[in-house]
Design an enzyme around this catalytic site. Structure first.
Site: not given
Ligand code: SF4
Length: 284
Positions: A72, A124, A221
């Site tokens: 993240h 993130e 999540s």
């Molecule tokens: S969800 Fe997050 S970790 Fe997964 S590909 Fe997308 S940006 Fe990358």
């Protein structure tokens, strides 16, 4: 009874690569991950079994020599702080998250007020805004009022944001502040978009029969919960589970078609186990 998996589901390459890096035997149990690498209990357990420690922030005690930044990402200041404390820092930031950091920096350099569509407390988003002097995070339409004093804004999205929600927020901003100059950079990542469109397609199929969606992923999540939102919008019955033991046989009574999808931090082996259990609970 028919069982169909979404065309795209489960662990994305960013999370997969970060997990593989954390499980590298070279660390020999001497590794701490700052911030949760994945929002998935089975993977967190697996990492713990390999001796990997996890802390929420720099305020927590870190006893290892090696420290990993999660997929993240994090603010540059956090990385610098870790290095100044003498840790070996391994950066497992996903390149698609780093693309958001780059986009924000460019917007700020060009004089746009940076705005992030996303959840202000998500790791993130904290990483994206962590080095900025000023910024606005917009999670919903109520937050739009914060833009009242601005002339020009540059918008990026949390990589796991629903692109449809982002476009709706953008429309609301344009309606509310028609004079506002806006630059929008679509930074929702492709794996997220693929999973969102795949669950929409599968939910449409399920809505044409007695369908039920099983959504597999950590309760914490956010992208897994967004998959559930899609089912709700399409009036498709859905259950959110973290593992196969949570499936209940009565859910399948009167159901003709079961769909399975999973968030970007759910390992494929967890989905396989769920699929096998459904076949036992609801044989065709
Ligand atoms: S969800 Fe997050 S970790 Fe997964 S590909 Fe997308 S940006 Fe990358």
């Amino acid at each position: 009874m028919q069982i169909t998996r979404a065309k795209a589901f489960g662990t994305c390459f960013g999370v997969r690569d970060a997990i593989e890096a954390a499980l590298d035997p070279a660390f020999a149990g001497d590794l701490t991950i700052v911030g949760q690498l994945v929002h998935n209990p089975q993977t967190v357990q697996r990492l713990k079994e390999h001796g990997v420690q996890m802390v929420d922030s720099l305020d927590d005690e870190i006893t290892s020599k090696n420290v990993m930044i999660t997929a993240h990402g994090t603010a540059g200041s956090v990385k610098t702080e870790l290095e100044s404390r003498g840790y070996n820092v391994f950066d497992a930031s996903c390149p698609l998250v780093l693309r958001v950091h780059t986009a924000v920096r460019r917007l700020v350099d060009e004089g746009w007020h940076p705005v992030v569509f996303g959840q202000s407390q998500h790791v993130e988003v904290r990483g994206i805004v962590g080095d900025l002097d000023e910024f606005t995070v917009i999670g919903n339409e109520e937050d739009i009022e914060q833009l009242a004093q601005r002339d020009r804004i540059g918008i990026v999205c949390q990589t796991t944001h629903r692109i449809r929600d982002a476009r709706q927020l953008l429309d609301r901003i344009r309606e509310r502040f028609p004079e506002l100059e806006i630059q929008f950079v679509d930074t929702v990542c492709k794996p997220t978009k693929d999973r969102q469109s795949a669950v929409e397609e599968l939910a449409d199929d399920l809505s044409r029969s007695a369908g039920l969606m099983i959504v597999v992923g950590g309760y914490n999540s956010s992208n897994t919960r967004k998959l559930l939102e899609v089912c709700k919008e399409k009036s498709v019955q859905a259950h959110h589970i973290e593992n196969e033991d949570q499936l209940e046989s009565h859910w399948f009574s009167g159901i003709d078609h079961v769909g399975i999808t999973a968030g970007t931090s759910t390992p494929h082996e967890v989905v396989d186990a769920v699929h096998r259990r459904i076949e036992v609970l609801a044989p065709s």
